[in-house]
Design a protein around this motif. Structure first.
Motif, PDB file in Angstrom:
ATOM      1  N   VAL A   1      74.185 -24.088  42.191  1.00  0.00           N
ATOM      2  CA  VAL A   1      75.149 -23.354  43.011  1.00  0.00           C
ATOM      3  C   VAL A   1      76.434 -23.135  42.229  1.00  0.00           C
ATOM      4  O   VAL A   1      77.006 -22.038  42.236  1.00  0.00           O
ATOM      5  N   MET A   2      76.856 -24.186  41.522  1.00  0.00           N
ATOM      6  CA  MET A   2      78.121 -24.062  40.805  1.00  0.00           C
ATOM      7  C   MET A   2      78.041 -23.074  39.642  1.00  0.00           C
ATOM      8  O   MET A   2      79.051 -22.590  39.152  1.00  0.00           O
ATOM      9  N   ILE A   3      76.822 -22.804  39.168  1.00  0.00           N
ATOM     10  CA  ILE A   3      76.678 -21.801  38.105  1.00  0.00           C
ATOM     11  C   ILE A   3      76.481 -20.421  38.709  1.00  0.00           C
ATOM     12  O   ILE A   3      77.059 -19.427  38.282  1.00  0.00           O
ATOM     13  N   MET A   4      75.636 -20.394  39.753  1.00  0.00           N
ATOM     14  CA  MET A   4      75.152 -19.144  40.311  1.00  0.00           C
ATOM     15  C   MET A   4      76.252 -18.395  41.060  1.00  0.00           C
ATOM     16  O   MET A   4      76.411 -17.190  40.908  1.00  0.00           O
ATOM     17  N   VAL A   5      77.015 -19.135  41.879  1.00  0.00           N
ATOM     18  CA  VAL A   5      77.990 -18.476  42.750  1.00  0.00           C
ATOM     19  C   VAL A   5      79.021 -17.665  41.956  1.00  0.00           C
ATOM     20  O   VAL A   5      79.245 -16.491  42.267  1.00  0.00           O
ATOM     21  N   PRO A   6      79.635 -18.231  40.894  1.00  0.00           N
ATOM     22  CA  PRO A   6      80.586 -17.400  40.158  1.00  0.00           C
ATOM     23  C   PRO A   6      79.951 -16.125  39.606  1.00  0.00           C
ATOM     24  O   PRO A   6      80.556 -15.041  39.664  1.00  0.00           O
ATOM     25  N   VAL A   7      78.714 -16.259  39.109  1.00  0.00           N
ATOM     26  CA  VAL A   7      78.065 -15.079  38.519  1.00  0.00           C
ATOM     27  C   VAL A   7      77.788 -14.029  39.590  1.00  0.00           C
ATOM     28  O   VAL A   7      78.045 -12.842  39.399  1.00  0.00           O
ATOM     29  N   ILE A   8      77.282 -14.484  40.749  1.00  0.00           N
ATOM     30  CA  ILE A   8      76.971 -13.525  41.814  1.00  0.00           C
ATOM     31  C   ILE A   8      78.245 -12.811  42.260  1.00  0.00           C
ATOM     32  O   ILE A   8      78.270 -11.582  42.420  1.00  0.00           O
ATOM     33  N   VAL A   9      79.335 -13.558  42.414  1.00  0.00           N
ATOM     34  CA  VAL A   9      80.591 -12.946  42.839  1.00  0.00           C
ATOM     35  C   VAL A   9      81.057 -11.918  41.801  1.00  0.00           C
ATOM     36  O   VAL A   9      81.438 -10.790  42.132  1.00  0.00           O
ATOM     37  N   LEU A  10      80.964 -12.309  40.534  1.00  0.00           N
ATOM     38  CA  LEU A  10      81.363 -11.406  39.455  1.00  0.00           C
ATOM     39  C   LEU A  10      80.546 -10.116  39.495  1.00  0.00           C
ATOM     40  O   LEU A  10      81.076  -9.013  39.351  1.00  0.00           O
ATOM     41  N   TYR A  11      79.239 -10.282  39.725  1.00  0.00           N
ATOM     42  CA  TYR A  11      78.373  -9.108  39.775  1.00  0.00           C
ATOM     43  C   TYR A  11      78.757  -8.193  40.924  1.00  0.00           C
ATOM     44  O   TYR A  11      78.662  -6.981  40.828  1.00  0.00           O
TER      45      TYR A  11
ATOM     46  N   ARG B   1      72.542  -2.762  48.887  1.00  0.00           N
ATOM     47  CA  ARG B   1      72.574  -2.755  47.429  1.00  0.00           C
ATOM     48  C   ARG B   1      73.182  -4.054  46.899  1.00  0.00           C
ATOM     49  O   ARG B   1      72.665  -4.655  45.970  1.00  0.00           O
ATOM     50  N   SER B   2      74.274  -4.484  47.534  1.00  0.00           N
ATOM     51  CA  SER B   2      74.910  -5.735  47.090  1.00  0.00           C
ATOM     52  C   SER B   2      73.948  -6.905  47.179  1.00  0.00           C
ATOM     53  O   SER B   2      73.841  -7.710  46.257  1.00  0.00           O
ATOM     54  N   VAL B   3      73.243  -6.988  48.297  1.00  0.00           N
ATOM     55  CA  VAL B   3      72.373  -8.146  48.500  1.00  0.00           C
ATOM     56  C   VAL B   3      71.173  -8.084  47.562  1.00  0.00           C
ATOM     57  O   VAL B   3      70.780  -9.082  46.969  1.00  0.00           O
ATOM     58  N   LEU B   4      70.615  -6.889  47.401  1.00  0.00           N
ATOM     59  CA  LEU B   4      69.422  -6.777  46.556  1.00  0.00           C
ATOM     60  C   LEU B   4      69.753  -6.984  45.082  1.00  0.00           C
ATOM     61  O   LEU B   4      68.872  -7.223  44.269  1.00  0.00           O
ATOM     62  N   LEU B   5      71.039  -6.892  44.754  1.00  0.00           N
ATOM     63  CA  LEU B   5      71.447  -7.127  43.365  1.00  0.00           C
ATOM     64  C   LEU B   5      71.446  -8.618  43.029  1.00  0.00           C
ATOM     65  O   LEU B   5      71.383  -9.005  41.865  1.00  0.00           O
ATOM     66  N   MET B   6      71.496  -9.461  44.072  1.00  0.00           N
ATOM     67  CA  MET B   6      71.721 -10.895  43.845  1.00  0.00           C
ATOM     68  C   MET B   6      70.714 -11.582  42.923  1.00  0.00           C
ATOM     69  O   MET B   6      71.123 -12.316  42.027  1.00  0.00           O
ATOM     70  N   PRO B   7      69.400 -11.371  43.108  1.00  0.00           N
ATOM     71  CA  PRO B   7      68.480 -12.083  42.211  1.00  0.00           C
ATOM     72  C   PRO B   7      68.741 -11.766  40.740  1.00  0.00           C
ATOM     73  O   PRO B   7      68.531 -12.615  39.869  1.00  0.00           O
ATOM     74  N   TYR B   8      69.238 -10.556  40.485  1.00  0.00           N
ATOM     75  CA  TYR B   8      69.533 -10.132  39.115  1.00  0.00           C
ATOM     76  C   TYR B   8      70.688 -10.944  38.545  1.00  0.00           C
ATOM     77  O   TYR B   8      70.789 -11.146  37.341  1.00  0.00           O
ATOM     78  N   ALA B   9      71.560 -11.433  39.433  1.00  0.00           N
ATOM     79  CA  ALA B   9      72.732 -12.154  38.962  1.00  0.00           C
ATOM     80  C   ALA B   9      72.469 -13.640  38.734  1.00  0.00           C
ATOM     81  O   ALA B   9      73.254 -14.296  38.072  1.00  0.00           O
ATOM     82  N   VAL B  10      71.376 -14.153  39.285  1.00  0.00           N
ATOM     83  CA  VAL B  10      71.107 -15.581  39.085  1.00  0.00           C
ATOM     84  C   VAL B  10      70.569 -15.786  37.674  1.00  0.00           C
ATOM     85  O   VAL B  10      69.608 -15.134  37.282  1.00  0.00           O
ATOM     86  N   PRO B  11      71.178 -16.676  36.880  1.00  0.00           N
ATOM     87  CA  PRO B  11      70.666 -16.906  35.533  1.00  0.00           C
ATOM     88  C   PRO B  11      69.186 -17.279  35.555  1.00  0.00           C
ATOM     89  O   PRO B  11      68.763 -18.078  36.399  1.00  0.00           O
ATOM     90  N   GLY B  12      68.436 -16.681  34.640  1.00  0.00           N
ATOM     91  CA  GLY B  12      66.981 -16.794  34.657  1.00  0.00           C
ATOM     92  C   GLY B  12      66.447 -18.207  34.716  1.00  0.00           C
ATOM     93  O   GLY B  12      65.500 -18.472  35.455  1.00  0.00           O
TER      94      GLY B  12
END
Lengths: 302, 529
Positions: A274-284, B337-348
């Motif tokens: 969560v601590m890694i993912m949340v900043p990235v998701i917000v940034l995106y 669009r925002s929500v569907l973008l989320m999996p792309y933002a999670v580091p692999g």
């Protein structure tokens, strides 16, 4: 970059309620149904991680999508460093990601400028060779890289095995990874612009730094963010080169922690995620417009 | 590289700060080169010496003139590309013609020294020595015995000797050594390991013998002491044989398999061998050993299915969603669009590790939610499905984004014209939108295929290549070529780098063919203008 998404949204304010319900569903409503299913599919793993991170039991079997209890226990364990120096890994990851991504984008930008604006022998061959080399799975020459870095460590110990700088310079092998993408951006800036500047007496460096670079800053910033996430996801190189607990990155450290005791460390792993993912998701979310533009710039040009 | 028509060529603007900067850069390069070259020669790092000298030359040639403008911009990235991608590939090709692997690293002389020194046995008059272990640079728990230097202090005359598994013991220079309490506590150019560190690598250190004469050597005995004893195995250079002074057995050089070993009359061989060229033997084994050949082929088949399947699934789902959600009358398009973008933002690596938990048979989320009892990672077909499903989740947002972008770039009048000509919504989509969109995204689809072809993480972090058949461990059901080669090189016991390199080269060639196909396929490459 110049998709008309915003104008089109405003011009066509939907007025579904005027239609009869049956027709509304046939035309629009079913789209919401599909969209809802897609959202569920996209989001449930993320919700699972959130839920697991606050579920005090922290075992796989006791965790569902909706947390049954709430506690910040796992975050406390994680930050206390009981299961490994998480904050150190976080810091290492930030250092690695920033240095590698900035270098990658900067060096790619330099090379892209040359490929986009100059005509020289071997230019086309160079571009194609680059594409070919970037397709080669670098993992497979790991044995050679390992012995090279081991040798380098004997010359300059700070660049050896199990050091962050050593890991960083290995990652820099992908420095030209963004050339194709960024050259596409350069190509979108009209050449008349730099030709005019040259007539006014600008040097090639001034054309690059004062005219082209400023107009590409937003898209380059986005490329940088995408590159950061890419670098962050490197697991293999890290697991080979970084063995000391204090030198690990998040990917290597969290993997080690989870695989050590998969069932009982899940909660702590989730808290870390969560601590890694949340900043990235917000940034995106903030960069969404540019990310959409950036990923399609190459596609719609063809 | 000669530049024609380079902008800036005509205008030779030479600002004072620019000139100063240039001189500073070249000066710094010269200083670093002059400083580091002797170190490299001292450490016998010929490869790095070549890299440094060539790079310094390159910098001087490129940045001291006003010509070669494109080279100035391309050089920095190319330097790293060459050193960390191309040089390793060349070295890997080189390894593939050798027997490089465990117990086959050094030269023959080093192997002989190590064999004979390891045979040291304690005798009645063996002398104890105080032992310290040093490394150059920082402590890294290396498993290569040659990385450690041993320091011995004689308890009687306090003489200090140093040596390693590959270097016979010599008297140490007293000026560079500090002896505290009868032990070496510091040495110039070395980090002396603490007792804890020595203990950590004792498994590597305990069998090392440091030669002191043709018949004697020093060996560690515990972490703080060593003894000097007599070698029971002795090498005779004239006949190139090793003789066991106790049993009388004579070992001579013979070929076992593709490598030479010291072998006695009964066919028993000494374990240590040395790095040798083996010609094309590794390739012959790859293509003629029927079990390896068929494993490689099967892995290749699954690799193609996996890569093509991933692209197809992610594209179909992403494109369908883009079509459905790109209707102007639809409220909340931005939210979707925002929500569907989320999996792309999670580091692999997080996505893969989280998903790997979902498939657990007993308490995984999927079985629990759907009330199933499927053994996802135990059944080859289910494991493959799991890999594809996970890759779908990770990849569809990207395809959704690019499809949406491409859809929006299709001019409205094209669609209107089609509708005006009497085409239904569906017809317009299939006959007009689809072809336009495919033209736009096909280069990205091919690139995505190439990426998945060598998508190591997706396999390794999810299934680890499993499930493995009961009788063999070279390839699991979900192993693609790259993860199979990785396992051969790094996994399990008895690393065989020579053979793994041959497999890598085979995969390089396959990837090259793939790239060639991609070049053909991608019309975009034709207009590198």
């Amino acid at each position: 970059m110049t998709t008309p998404q915003h104008t089109s949204r405003r011009t066509a304010e939907p007025t579904p309620r005027r239609m009869p319900l049956g027709r509304w569903f046939a035309e629009i409503g079913w789209r919401h149904l599909v969209g809802f299913l897609a959202v569920v599919f996209a989001v449930f793993p993320i919700l699972f991680v959130l839920s697991a991170s606050v579920n005090p039991l922290g075992t796989v079997s006791s965790t569902g999508i909706i947390p049954k209890a709430f506690s910040l226990e796992h975050y406390r364990t994680l930050l206390s460093g009981e299961k490994g120096p998480f904050l150190r890994w976080y810091l290492n990851t930030i250092i690695v990601c920033v240095v590698v991504s900035v270098a990658q984008v900067a060096l790619s930008v330099l090379a892209s400028y040359a490929f986009s604006r100059f005509r020289f022998t071997g230019r086309r061959a160079g571009m194609l060779t680059l594409l070919l080399i970037m397709m080669f799975p670098a993992i497979l020459s790991m044995i050679a890289v390992y012995s090279m870095i081991s040798g380098l460590g004997k010359i300059a110990p700070m660049l050896g095995l199990d050091t962050l700088p050593g890991y960083i310079i290995v990652m820099l092998g992908g420095s030209l990874g963004q050339v194709w993408l960024i050259k596409g951006f350069f190509d979108t800036v009209p050449r008349e612009l730099d030709e005019a500047a040259i007539i006014d007496g600008a040097s090639h460096w001034q054309v690059f730094s004062r005219i082209l670079l400023p107009s590409l800053v937003p898209i380059l910033a986005t490329t940088l963010v995408l590159s950061v996430v890419g670098v962050m996801s490197d697991f293999l190189l890290g697991s080979i080169f970084l063995t000391g607990d204090d030198h690990k990155t998040l990917a290597v450290g969290l993997y080690g922690m989870l695989s050590g005791d998969r069932s009982n460390n899940l909660g702590v792993f989730a808290a870390g995620s969560v601590m890694i993912m949340v900043p990235v998701i917000v940034l995106y979310q903030f960069l969404q417009r540019y990310i959409v533009g950036g990923s399609t710039a190459g596609a719609v040009k063809g | 590289m000669t530049s024609t028509k380079a902008p800036g060529h005509a205008t030779r603007s030479s600002t004072a700060p620019g000139l100063v900067l240039r001189i500073l850069l070249l000066g710094a390069v010269l200083a670093v080169t002059v400083w580091i070259v002797p170190v490299m020669i001292g450490q016998r790092q010929w490869l790095w010496l070549a890299v440094t000298v060539l790079a310094a030359l390159g910098i001087f040639v490129l940045y001291s003139t006003r010509r070669l403008v494109p080279g100035k911009y391309i050089f920095p990235g190319t330097f790293f590309l060459v050193v960390f991608l191309i040089v390793p590939i060349v070295l890997t090709v080189g390894y593939s013609f050798t027997n490089f692997g465990d117990a086959k690293r050094g030269t023959k002389d080093e192997a002989i020294a190590s064999i004979t020194s390891n045979s040291v046995q304690q005798t009645a008059n063996s002398r104890r020595q105080a032992l310290s272990v040093g490394v150059t640079g920082g402590f890294t728990a290396s498993e290569d015995p040659a990385d450690y230097t041993f320091f011995f202090v004689d308890p009687d005359d306090h003489s200090v000797r140093e040596g390693s598994s590959t270097q016979a013991a010599t008297a140490a220079d007293p000026d560079s050594i500090t002896v505290t309490d009868g032990r070496v506590s510091a040495a110039d150019g070395f980090t002396i390991l603490t007792a804890k560190q020595v203990n950590e690598v004792y498994g590597t250190l305990k069998d090392v013998g440091v030669e002191t004469s043709d018949t004697t050597a020093l060996r560690p005995q515990g972490t703080t002491q060593a003894f000097e004893g007599t070698k029971t195995l002795r090498y005779d250079a004239a006949s190139d044989t090793i003789t066991d002074s106790i049993s009388g057995a004579v070992y001579s050089v013979k070929k076992v398999g593709t490598s030479e070993y010291f072998v006695d009359a009964d066919g028993n061989r000494l374990p240590q061998s040395w790095l040798q060229g083996v010609g094309a033997a590794n390739y012959v084994r790859l293509f003629t050993d029927s079990s390896i050949g068929s494993q490689f082929l099967r892995a290749f088949g699954w690799t193609l299915v996996f890569a093509a399947g991933s692209v197809l699934l992610t594209f179909l789902v992403g494109f369908a969603l883009a079509l459905v959600l790109n209707d102007e009358r639809l409220r909340g398009r931005r939210i979707y669009r925002s929500v569907l973008l989320m999996p792309y933002a999670v580091p692999g690596f997080i996505s893969l590790l989280v998903w790997s938990n979902f498939y657990n048979r007993d308490y995984g989320l999927i079985n629990q939610t759907l009330h199933l009892h499927l053994d996802w990672f135990g059944d080859p077909t289910l494991a493959k499905a799991a890999v594809l499903l996970t890759n779908l989740w990770m990849g569809f947002p990207y395809m959704f984004i690019i499809s949406t972008g491409a859809l929006q770039s299709i001019p409205k009048d094209v669609l209107e014209a089609a509708r005006m000509d009497g085409a239904s919504r569906l017809q317009a989509t299939l006959k007009v939108v689809m072809p336009l969109l495919l033209v736009a995204v096909s280069p990205l689809l091919v690139a995505s295929f190439a990426f998945n072809f060598n998508n190591f993480n997706a396999i390794e972090l999810l299934t680890g290549g499993g499930p493995f058949p009961a009788d063999q461990y070279t390839r699991g059901a979900t192993d693609i070529i790259i993860s199979m080669v990785y396992r051969a090189a790094f996994g399990g016991s008895g690393a065989d780098f020579g053979f793994a390199s041959a497999m890598s080269v085979a995969l390089f060639v396959l990837t090259g063919i793939l790239a060639a196909v991609q070049f053909r396929f991608t019309a975009r490459l034709e207009d590198i203008s």
